[in-house]
Design an enzyme around this catalytic site. Structure first.
Site, PDB file in Angstrom:
ATOM      1  N   ASN A 125     -13.784  35.342  46.558  1.00  0.00           N
ATOM      2  CA  ASN A 125     -14.469  34.077  46.255  1.00  0.00           C
ATOM      3  C   ASN A 125     -14.103  33.581  44.863  1.00  0.00           C
ATOM      4  O   ASN A 125     -13.942  32.375  44.655  1.00  0.00           O
ATOM      5  CB  ASN A 125     -15.980  34.219  46.412  1.00  0.00           C
ATOM      6  CG  ASN A 125     -16.405  34.081  47.862  1.00  0.00           C
ATOM      7  OD1 ASN A 125     -16.392  32.988  48.414  1.00  0.00           O
ATOM      8  ND2 ASN A 125     -16.737  35.206  48.492  1.00  0.00           N
ATOM      9  N   ASN A 142     -25.264  31.443  43.753  1.00  0.00           N
ATOM     10  CA  ASN A 142     -24.852  32.652  44.468  1.00  0.00           C
ATOM     11  C   ASN A 142     -24.347  32.262  45.848  1.00  0.00           C
ATOM     12  O   ASN A 142     -24.767  31.247  46.410  1.00  0.00           O
ATOM     13  CB  ASN A 142     -26.050  33.600  44.618  1.00  0.00           C
ATOM     14  CG  ASN A 142     -25.683  34.899  45.312  1.00  0.00           C
ATOM     15  OD1 ASN A 142     -24.642  35.500  45.019  1.00  0.00           O
ATOM     16  ND2 ASN A 142     -26.508  35.343  46.242  1.00  0.00           N
ATOM     17  N   HIS A 167     -23.786  33.845  49.823  1.00  0.00           N
ATOM     18  CA  HIS A 167     -24.204  34.948  50.686  1.00  0.00           C
ATOM     19  C   HIS A 167     -23.667  34.709  52.096  1.00  0.00           C
ATOM     20  O   HIS A 167     -23.738  33.580  52.600  1.00  0.00           O
ATOM     21  CB  HIS A 167     -25.732  35.054  50.712  1.00  0.00           C
ATOM     22  CG  HIS A 167     -26.207  36.227  51.490  1.00  0.00           C
ATOM     23  ND1 HIS A 167     -26.117  37.525  51.012  1.00  0.00           N
ATOM     24  CD2 HIS A 167     -26.742  36.317  52.726  1.00  0.00           C
ATOM     25  CE1 HIS A 167     -26.586  38.353  51.927  1.00  0.00           C
ATOM     26  NE2 HIS A 167     -26.975  37.648  52.980  1.00  0.00           N
ATOM     27  N   GLU A 202     -16.638  30.806  53.527  1.00  0.00           N
ATOM     28  CA  GLU A 202     -17.101  31.033  52.156  1.00  0.00           C
ATOM     29  C   GLU A 202     -16.143  30.396  51.170  1.00  0.00           C
ATOM     30  O   GLU A 202     -16.553  29.739  50.208  1.00  0.00           O
ATOM     31  CB  GLU A 202     -17.190  32.539  51.857  1.00  0.00           C
ATOM     32  CG  GLU A 202     -18.278  33.271  52.619  1.00  0.00           C
ATOM     33  CD  GLU A 202     -18.476  34.683  52.081  1.00  0.00           C
ATOM     34  OE1 GLU A 202     -18.590  34.874  50.863  1.00  0.00           O
ATOM     35  OE2 GLU A 202     -18.496  35.627  52.912  1.00  0.00           O
TER      36      GLU A 202
HETATM   37  C1  GRF Z   1     -18.900  37.842  49.877  1.00  0.00           C
HETATM   38  O1  GRF Z   1     -19.075  38.011  51.268  1.00  0.00           O
HETATM   39  C2  GRF Z   1     -20.081  37.136  49.277  1.00  0.00           C
HETATM   40  O2  GRF Z   1     -20.649  36.184  50.128  1.00  0.00           O
HETATM   41  C3  GRF Z   1     -21.039  38.273  49.046  1.00  0.00           C
HETATM   42  O3  GRF Z   1     -20.230  39.345  48.617  1.00  0.00           O
HETATM   43  C4  GRF Z   1     -18.917  39.179  49.148  1.00  0.00           C
HETATM   44  C5  GRF Z   1     -17.975  39.187  47.992  1.00  0.00           C
HETATM   45  O4  GRF Z   1     -16.629  39.123  48.409  1.00  0.00           O
HETATM   46  N1  GRF Z   1     -22.066  37.924  48.096  1.00  0.00           N
HETATM   47  P1  GRF Z   1     -15.496  38.805  47.355  1.00  0.00           P
HETATM   48  O5  GRF Z   1     -15.619  39.845  46.235  1.00  0.00           O
HETATM   49  O6  GRF Z   1     -15.727  37.422  46.833  1.00  0.00           O
HETATM   50  O7  GRF Z   1     -14.212  38.936  48.088  1.00  0.00           O
END
Ligand code: GRF
Length: 213
Positions: free
Chosen positions: A20, A113, A115, A180
């Site tokens: 992300n 945040n 999720h 995401e």
């Molecule tokens: C993601 O699925 C996010 O939604 C959750 O933790 C994960 C983190 O993945 N909070 P990354 O480190 O961004 O690949």
């Protein structure tokens, strides 16, 4: 000619792989997100997200929770570092810690945040497994303003992702992750645009919410 306006500065907090974070960096570079990532901080020394930030030429910090007496002291340090770098919005991106008052007060309504579920369903760890085991037909992504609660706070944006009959935790997680990576930069831009207010728990945009696509 007047100087171009400075872009708002983001601070991103990560604990793991940082995909992300990468989507945020990419969006700042291709113009989908009018901001810069000023610093990336992790509670874990070897978080892959820190390496992604270094590759992108972004300042990184490992702040070790063991160096602090409690969560509040740790979050006071986080806030001090972020404020020192003139961060305007703090983005939790797979940051595996609850955040507390010293950070939330320093960045009032300015901690977001992401999720991997349609909150308030399935907060906490392994949201995709929870969704699959519960048998829901639709799950998705939520970006919300953070509070001291676990995956709690006013919802900025949600995207639905169907659960398919043949899904495993891995296939569902992968499909949600694609959303995401689209949703987080978009939601961050919405928060930065600032044409919103809170009505209780409701995040209300002056120009109205854009229908989910
Ligand atoms: C993601 O699925 C996010 O939604 C959750 O933790 C994960 C983190 O993945 N909070 P990354 O480190 O961004 O690949």
């Amino acid at each position: 000619m007047s100087a171009p306006e400075a872009l708002p500065c983001l601070g991103v907090l990560v604990s793991g792989r940082g995909s992300n974070l990468q989507s945020i960096i990419d969006a700042t570079r291709d113009g989908r997100l009018r901001a810069v990532v000023g610093i990336v901080i992790s509670n874990r020394q070897h978080a892959a997200g820190l390496e992604r930030a270094r590759q992108a030429g972004i300042e990184t910090r490992w702040i070790n929770p063991k160096d602090f007496a409690d969560r509040q002291a740790y979050d006071r340090e986080l806030a001090a570092v972020l404020l020192d770098r003139s961060v305007q919005l703090v983005c939790l991106a797979g940051f595996m810690r609850l955040v507390t008052a010293p950070l939330l007060d320093a960045f009032s309504q300015s901690v977001v945040n992401i999720h991997p579920s349609l909150l308030p369903a399935f907060p906490g760890l392994e949201a995709q497994r929870q969704a699959l085991e519960h048998g829901v037909r639709v799950s998705g992504v939520t970006v919300h303003l953070a509070t001291a609660g676990l995956d709690d706070g006013p919802i900025v944006l949600q995207r639905a992702v169907p659960v398919l009959d043949g899904d495993t935790v891995e296939t569902l997680s992968a499909r949600i992750l694609i959303e995401e990576h689209r949703a987080y930069p978009e939601a961050i831009q919405i928060v930065l645009d600032g044409d919103w207010h809170l009505d209780g728990r409701r995040f209300i945009r002056m120009r109205g919410n854009v229908a989910a696509t």
